[in-house]
Write a protein that holds these residues in place. Structure first.
Motif, PDB file in Angstrom:
ATOM      1  N   GLU A 121       0.826  -1.206   0.000  1.00 57.52           N
ATOM      2  CA  GLU A 121       0.000   0.000   0.000  1.00 57.52           C
ATOM      3  C   GLU A 121       0.860   1.255   0.000  1.00 57.52           C
ATOM      4  O   GLU A 121       0.335   2.365   0.054  1.00 57.52           O
ATOM      5  N   LEU A 122       2.157   1.090  -0.037  1.00 59.33           N
ATOM      6  CA  LEU A 122       3.030   2.256  -0.040  1.00 59.33           C
ATOM      7  C   LEU A 122       2.865   3.030  -1.347  1.00 59.33           C
ATOM      8  O   LEU A 122       2.650   2.439  -2.402  1.00 59.33           O
ATOM      9  N   PRO A 123       2.947   4.353  -1.288  1.00 66.00           N
ATOM     10  CA  PRO A 123       2.719   5.162  -2.489  1.00 66.00           C
ATOM     11  C   PRO A 123       3.727   4.897  -3.598  1.00 66.00           C
ATOM     12  O   PRO A 123       3.419   5.019  -4.769  1.00 66.00           O
ATOM     13  N   SER A 124       4.918   4.562  -3.253  1.00 66.39           N
ATOM     14  CA  SER A 124       5.920   4.174  -4.253  1.00 66.39           C
ATOM     15  C   SER A 124       6.492   2.828  -3.838  1.00 66.39           C
ATOM     16  O   SER A 124       6.737   2.583  -2.664  1.00 66.39           O
ATOM     17  N   GLN A 125       6.678   1.972  -4.803  1.00 68.54           N
ATOM     18  CA  GLN A 125       7.138   0.623  -4.482  1.00 68.54           C
ATOM     19  C   GLN A 125       8.522   0.662  -3.847  1.00 68.54           C
ATOM     20  O   GLN A 125       9.461   1.211  -4.411  1.00 68.54           O
ATOM     21  N   THR A 126       8.624   0.054  -2.703  1.00 66.63           N
ATOM     22  CA  THR A 126       9.908  -0.017  -2.020  1.00 66.63           C
ATOM     23  C   THR A 126      10.775  -1.131  -2.582  1.00 66.63           C
ATOM     24  O   THR A 126      11.980  -1.145  -2.394  1.00 66.63           O
ATOM     25  N   GLY A 127      10.147  -2.094  -3.235  1.00 68.29           N
ATOM     26  CA  GLY A 127      10.903  -3.138  -3.896  1.00 68.29           C
ATOM     27  C   GLY A 127      11.200  -4.356  -3.061  1.00 68.29           C
ATOM     28  O   GLY A 127      11.821  -5.298  -3.541  1.00 68.29           O
ATOM     29  N   VAL A 128      10.743  -4.393  -1.788  1.00 64.74           N
ATOM     30  CA  VAL A 128      11.029  -5.562  -0.971  1.00 64.74           C
ATOM     31  C   VAL A 128       9.939  -5.760   0.085  1.00 64.74           C
ATOM     32  O   VAL A 128       9.443  -4.800   0.681  1.00 64.74           O
ATOM     33  N   LEU A 129       9.565  -7.005   0.254  1.00 62.49           N
ATOM     34  CA  LEU A 129       8.629  -7.449   1.291  1.00 62.49           C
ATOM     35  C   LEU A 129       9.228  -8.673   1.972  1.00 62.49           C
ATOM     36  O   LEU A 129      10.025  -9.396   1.374  1.00 62.49           O
ATOM     37  N   ALA A 130       8.803  -8.922   3.207  1.00 62.30           N
ATOM     38  CA  ALA A 130       9.214 -10.135   3.911  1.00 62.30           C
ATOM     39  C   ALA A 130       7.990 -10.848   4.451  1.00 62.30           C
ATOM     40  O   ALA A 130       7.039 -10.210   4.915  1.00 62.30           O
ATOM     41  N   GLN A 131       8.010 -12.145   4.371  1.00 64.58           N
ATOM     42  CA  GLN A 131       6.985 -12.967   5.015  1.00 64.58           C
ATOM     43  C   GLN A 131       7.541 -13.452   6.340  1.00 64.58           C
ATOM     44  O   GLN A 131       8.687 -13.905   6.426  1.00 64.58           O
ATOM     45  N   THR A 132       6.716 -13.361   7.385  1.00 70.22           N
ATOM     46  CA  THR A 132       7.161 -13.782   8.715  1.00 70.22           C
ATOM     47  C   THR A 132       6.004 -14.403   9.477  1.00 70.22           C
ATOM     48  O   THR A 132       4.835 -14.104   9.198  1.00 70.22           O
TER      49      THR A 132
END
Length: 264
Positions: free
Chosen positions: A91-102
């Protein structure tokens, strides 16, 4: 870096799971997992030795030194993902390019002493995240959230809390009255009737502090149990504060009375 095959199709089983985690509380609870969105939150998790299961990254993300450093530190599988799919998970306005599953942690044993913060029906995710962030900074030992509160493990609350989840024990969907039955200290609440000035109240020792929903305030059941009724002094004509601001004032008045931050 444990680089995996790229995720390019919305039919990919892992993408489908990640999309559920990003959008549905029901699935987060069922799977016991959630997503950390963005490099700052992932860095906070790694710095707290919080276990991650996998990282999801775009090509642009992998090219950023900040993200590349996280991939090297994490030591978990890294899944490249097409930009168009990644955009549906954030949902960030600009893609940060990284997500983590935890994985979400096991529910802690409820505190019977110390300093506990109770959130009674606080529904706004930004406010819940802000409250958790302030509680962690002020040395709160544990937070109890009633069933009416925003989902504490949603990506929006996680982002607003800025890493508080990794250092602060949380009990959500809590029966607040039942937990209070076993708590050794008094219950304090911000109320109008019969309240004393916050700066004249004793906030030391074992203490449970409850803050209520935006607009409705503390529920009548908990208000009736509060033996320390607090009033935050305000200028004439001002009736209330945002719950996050009220929490910060109350929490740091306790810090002031104790002469610093400490956890039992």
């Amino acid at each position: 870096m444990m680089l995996q095959d790229p995720i390019l199709s919305p039919q990919n089983p892992l993408y489908k799971q990640l999309h559920k985690l990003a959008t549905q509380r029901r699935d987060r609870l069922k799977l016991g997992m959630t997503l950390l969105d963005g490099p700052h939150l992932i860095d906070a998790a790694l710095s707290s030795a919080w276990p991650l299961q996998r990282l999801i990254v775009t090509d642009a993300g992998m090219a950023r030194p900040e993200v590349a450093g996280l991939l090297a530190r994490a030591g978990v599988p890294v899944h490249p993902m097409a930009d168009v799919l990644f955009a549906t998970l954030t949902e960030l306005p600009s893609q940060t390019g990284v997500l983590a599953q935890t994985a979400m942690p096991a529910v802690p044993v409820p505190r019977r002493d110390g300093f506990v913060l109770l959130l009674d029906g606080v529904q706004d995710p930004g406010n819940v995240g802000t409250l958790l962030r302030t509680a962690a900074a002020a040395g709160v030992d544990q937070v109890w959230l009633s069933p009416g509160c925003a989902d504490v493990w949603s990506p929006r609350v996680l982002r607003a809390a800025m890493g508080a989840h990794f250092v602060l024990p949380l009990i959500e969907r809590a029966a607040l009255g039942e937990l209070l039955d076993d708590f050794s200290g008094p219950l304090a609440a911000t109320l109008l009737d019969g309240a004393v000035d916050l700066y004249q109240a004793d906030l030391s020792g074992d203490l449970a502090l409850v803050l209520g929903a935006e607009g409705q305030g503390v529920s009548p059941e908990l208000a009736a149990r509060a033996s320390r009724r607090l009033r935050i002094p305000m200028a004439a004509g001002i009736e209330s504060l945002n719950v996050g601001a009220a929490a910060a004032i109350c929490l740091y008045e306790r810090v002031r009375q104790l002469g610093g931050v400490s956890r039992v």
